[in-house]
Design an enzyme around this catalytic site. Structure first.
Site, PDB file in Angstrom:
ATOM      1  N   TYR A   1      -8.121  16.335  -6.149  1.00 53.78           N
ATOM      2  CA  TYR A   1      -7.252  15.562  -7.049  1.00 53.78           C
ATOM      3  C   TYR A   1      -6.359  16.518  -7.843  1.00 53.78           C
ATOM      4  O   TYR A   1      -5.156  16.312  -7.980  1.00 53.78           O
ATOM      5  CB  TYR A   1      -8.100  14.711  -7.997  1.00 53.78           C
ATOM      6  CG  TYR A   1      -7.280  14.005  -9.068  1.00 53.78           C
ATOM      7  CD1 TYR A   1      -6.564  12.846  -8.770  1.00 53.78           C
ATOM      8  CD2 TYR A   1      -7.202  14.521 -10.366  1.00 53.78           C
ATOM      9  CE1 TYR A   1      -5.801  12.214  -9.749  1.00 53.78           C
ATOM     10  CE2 TYR A   1      -6.446  13.891 -11.347  1.00 53.78           C
ATOM     11  CZ  TYR A   1      -5.749  12.740 -11.033  1.00 53.78           C
ATOM     12  OH  TYR A   1      -4.988  12.115 -11.990  1.00 53.78           O
TER      13      TYR A   1
ATOM     14  N   ASP B   1       0.881  -1.173   0.000  1.00 51.21           N
ATOM     15  CA  ASP B   1       0.000   0.000   0.000  1.00 51.21           C
ATOM     16  C   ASP B   1       0.917   1.222   0.000  1.00 51.21           C
ATOM     17  O   ASP B   1       1.603   1.505   0.996  1.00 51.21           O
ATOM     18  CB  ASP B   1      -0.907  -0.011   1.237  1.00 51.21           C
ATOM     19  CG  ASP B   1      -1.901   1.149   1.213  1.00 51.21           C
ATOM     20  OD1 ASP B   1      -1.586   2.203   0.619  1.00 51.21           O
ATOM     21  OD2 ASP B   1      -2.987   1.008   1.801  1.00 51.21           O
TER      22      ASP B   1
ATOM     23  N   SER C   1      -0.610  14.892 -14.828  1.00 50.43           N
ATOM     24  CA  SER C   1      -1.871  15.024 -15.565  1.00 50.43           C
ATOM     25  C   SER C   1      -1.945  16.454 -16.069  1.00 50.43           C
ATOM     26  O   SER C   1      -1.273  17.351 -15.533  1.00 50.43           O
ATOM     27  CB  SER C   1      -3.024  14.749 -14.600  1.00 50.43           C
ATOM     28  OG  SER C   1      -4.227  15.221 -15.128  1.00 50.43           O
TER      29      SER C   1
ATOM     30  N   LYS D   1      -2.199  16.848  -8.123  1.00 47.52           N
ATOM     31  CA  LYS D   1      -1.404  16.811  -9.354  1.00 47.52           C
ATOM     32  C   LYS D   1      -0.615  18.108  -9.526  1.00 47.52           C
ATOM     33  O   LYS D   1       0.497  18.086 -10.053  1.00 47.52           O
ATOM     34  CB  LYS D   1      -2.300  16.512 -10.563  1.00 47.52           C
ATOM     35  CG  LYS D   1      -2.802  15.056 -10.573  1.00 47.52           C
ATOM     36  CD  LYS D   1      -1.629  14.069 -10.578  1.00 47.52           C
ATOM     37  CE  LYS D   1      -2.027  12.625 -10.676  1.00 47.52           C
ATOM     38  NZ  LYS D   1      -0.902  11.673 -10.613  1.00 47.52           N
TER      39      LYS D   1
HETATM   40  N1  LIG Z   1      -5.908   7.342 -17.172  1.00 53.40           N
HETATM   41  C1  LIG Z   1      -5.833   8.632 -17.491  1.00 53.40           C
HETATM   42  O1  LIG Z   1      -6.534   9.134 -18.402  1.00 53.40           O
HETATM   43  C2  LIG Z   1      -4.873   9.534 -16.740  1.00 53.40           C
HETATM   44  C3  LIG Z   1      -4.824  10.884 -17.093  1.00 53.40           C
HETATM   45  C4  LIG Z   1      -3.949  11.728 -16.412  1.00 53.40           C
HETATM   46  C5  LIG Z   1      -3.133  11.242 -15.429  1.00 53.40           C
HETATM   47  N2  LIG Z   1      -3.201   9.937 -15.083  1.00 53.40           N
HETATM   48  C6  LIG Z   1      -2.296   9.476 -14.035  1.00 53.40           C
HETATM   49  O2  LIG Z   1      -1.678   8.285 -14.468  1.00 53.40           O
HETATM   50  C7  LIG Z   1      -1.481   7.414 -13.372  1.00 53.40           C
HETATM   51  C8  LIG Z   1      -2.137   6.073 -13.629  1.00 53.40           C
HETATM   52  O3  LIG Z   1      -3.497   6.275 -13.892  1.00 53.40           O
HETATM   53  P1  LIG Z   1      -4.456   5.077 -14.362  1.00 53.40           P
HETATM   54  O4  LIG Z   1      -5.648   5.694 -14.982  1.00 53.40           O
HETATM   55  O5  LIG Z   1      -3.659   4.078 -15.111  1.00 53.40           O
HETATM   56  O6  LIG Z   1      -4.891   4.513 -12.935  1.00 53.40           O
HETATM   57  P2  LIG Z   1      -5.700   3.175 -12.550  1.00 53.40           P
HETATM   58  O7  LIG Z   1      -5.971   2.328 -13.745  1.00 53.40           O
HETATM   59  O8  LIG Z   1      -6.859   3.615 -11.704  1.00 53.40           O
HETATM   60  O9  LIG Z   1      -4.631   2.432 -11.653  1.00 53.40           O
HETATM   61  C9  LIG Z   1      -4.223   2.985 -10.454  1.00 53.40           C
HETATM   62  C10 LIG Z   1      -3.125   2.118  -9.908  1.00 53.40           C
HETATM   63  O10 LIG Z   1      -2.764   2.696  -8.641  1.00 53.40           O
HETATM   64  C11 LIG Z   1      -2.780   1.648  -7.697  1.00 53.40           C
HETATM   65  N3  LIG Z   1      -3.116   2.112  -6.365  1.00 53.40           N
HETATM   66  C12 LIG Z   1      -4.218   2.780  -5.962  1.00 53.40           C
HETATM   67  N4  LIG Z   1      -4.165   2.966  -4.626  1.00 53.40           N
HETATM   68  C13 LIG Z   1      -3.011   2.383  -4.202  1.00 53.40           C
HETATM   69  C14 LIG Z   1      -2.394   2.227  -2.942  1.00 53.40           C
HETATM   70  N5  LIG Z   1      -2.931   2.721  -1.819  1.00 53.40           N
HETATM   71  N6  LIG Z   1      -1.210   1.562  -2.872  1.00 53.40           N
HETATM   72  C15 LIG Z   1      -0.658   1.046  -3.996  1.00 53.40           C
HETATM   73  N7  LIG Z   1      -1.179   1.170  -5.219  1.00 53.40           N
HETATM   74  C16 LIG Z   1      -2.349   1.840  -5.307  1.00 53.40           C
HETATM   75  C17 LIG Z   1      -3.808   0.645  -8.186  1.00 53.40           C
HETATM   76  O11 LIG Z   1      -3.472  -0.625  -7.657  1.00 53.40           O
HETATM   77  P3  LIG Z   1      -4.275  -1.376  -6.483  1.00 53.40           P
HETATM   78  O12 LIG Z   1      -5.678  -0.850  -6.491  1.00 53.40           O
HETATM   79  O13 LIG Z   1      -4.146  -2.815  -6.877  1.00 53.40           O
HETATM   80  O14 LIG Z   1      -3.514  -1.065  -5.245  1.00 53.40           O
HETATM   81  C18 LIG Z   1      -3.584   0.698  -9.685  1.00 53.40           C
HETATM   82  O15 LIG Z   1      -2.550  -0.190 -10.040  1.00 53.40           O
HETATM   83  C19 LIG Z   1      -2.016   8.151 -12.152  1.00 53.40           C
HETATM   84  O16 LIG Z   1      -0.958   8.840 -11.528  1.00 53.40           O
HETATM   85  C20 LIG Z   1      -3.016   9.123 -12.737  1.00 53.40           C
HETATM   86  O17 LIG Z   1      -3.204  10.235 -11.916  1.00 53.40           O
HETATM   87  C21 LIG Z   1      -4.054   9.076 -15.721  1.00 53.40           C
END
Ligand SMILES: NC(=O)c1ccc[n+]([C@@H]2O[C@H](COP(=O)([O-])OP(=O)(O)OC[C@H]3O[C@@H](n4cnc5c(N)ncnc54)[C@H](OP(=O)(O)O)[C@@H]3O)[C@@H](O)[C@H]2O)c1
Length: 196
Positions: free
Chosen positions: A158, A63, A144, A162
């Site tokens: 959020y 975590d 982001s 960021k």
């Molecule tokens: N997707 C987008 O469009 C987008 C856009 C801008 C920025 N981002 C950034 O890109 C990154 C990844 O985004 P994503 O959309 O791929 O996210 P996601 O699919 O929701 O995945 C989030 C990851 O974070 C992990 N996580 C959450 N809480 C946790 C904790 N307490 N300890 C350890 N791991 C934890 C989750 O694993 P578990 O739940 O298994 O722990 C999961 O592997 C983030 O930093 C997000 O802010 C994404």
């Protein structure tokens, strides 16, 4: 990427989305990747699908908002591989949390993971690089477009986390320059794909 073959990367939040994709890409380039997440079984599944690739993917339950678990994870990496060369600070959560009547626990969860967890992982990775004299290490922060502008109603906490990533990246860059370190810090500018 050749110079990274056999080197060690830690990817936080490697159990889904962008973190899983980054972990897989690094393994395909021959790195030893340690993926951290709570749903460790998802990373284990990925590991099975990467059997015939150059690199290795290791799943570690952690975590990333908990100091003790982060320290234990980096200790595990030290024991198993000597230390960390690349850290990808990817794990983050996003809740629609209004500042007027939003859920306090959700707000705290975002700050604990998106800011404090990132800081604690960064410190551990830098400590590992420095104690082994690794001066070409790399810290990569997943940011982001919301790290640069306030765009969506209800997402200001959020968005604040960021914006913090933007400030922390620049702050660390300056600290590293001051120390004449060659360790790099990179920040991504990921855009959201929103469906209306
Ligand atoms: N997707 C987008 O469009 C987008 C856009 C801008 C920025 N981002 C950034 O890109 C990154 C990844 O985004 P994503 O959309 O791929 O996210 P996601 O699919 O929701 O995945 C989030 C990851 O974070 C992990 N996580 C959450 N809480 C946790 C904790 N307490 N300890 C350890 N791991 C934890 C989750 O694993 P578990 O739940 O298994 O722990 C999961 O592997 C983030 O930093 C997000 O802010 C994404």
């Amino acid at each position: 990427m050749e110079r990274w073959t056999g080197r060690v990367a830690v990817v936080t939040g490697a159990s889904s989305g962008i973190g899983a994709a980054i972990a897989v890409a690094l393994v395909k380039h021959g790195l030893k990747v340690v993926g951290l997440a709570r749903r460790v079984e998802r990373i284990q599944e990925l590991t099975k699908s990467l059997k015939s690739t150059k690199g290795e993917l290791h799943a570690l339950k952690c975590d990333v908002s908990k100091e003790k678990e982060i320290k234990e994870a980096f200790q595990w990496v030290k024991k198993r591989f000597g230390g960390v060369d690349i850290l990808v600070n990817n794990a983050a959560v996003m809740f629609d949390s209004s500042l007027i009547d939003g859920d306090n626990d959700e707000m705290k969860t975002m700050v604990d993971l998106n800011i404090t967890g990132l800081n604690m992982c960064t410190k551990e990775a830098l400590k590992s690089m420095k104690e082994r004299g690794v001066d070409d290490g790399h810290i990569i922060n997943l940011n982001s477009i919301l790290g640069h502008a306030v765009l969506f109603d209800g997402f200001c906490v959020y968005t604040a986390t960021k914006h913090a990533v933007t400030a922390l990246t620049e702050g660390l860059r300056r600290e590293l320059v001051k120390q004449k370190s060659k360790i790099r810090i990179t920040v991504s500018m990921t855009s959201y794909a929103l469906t209306n």
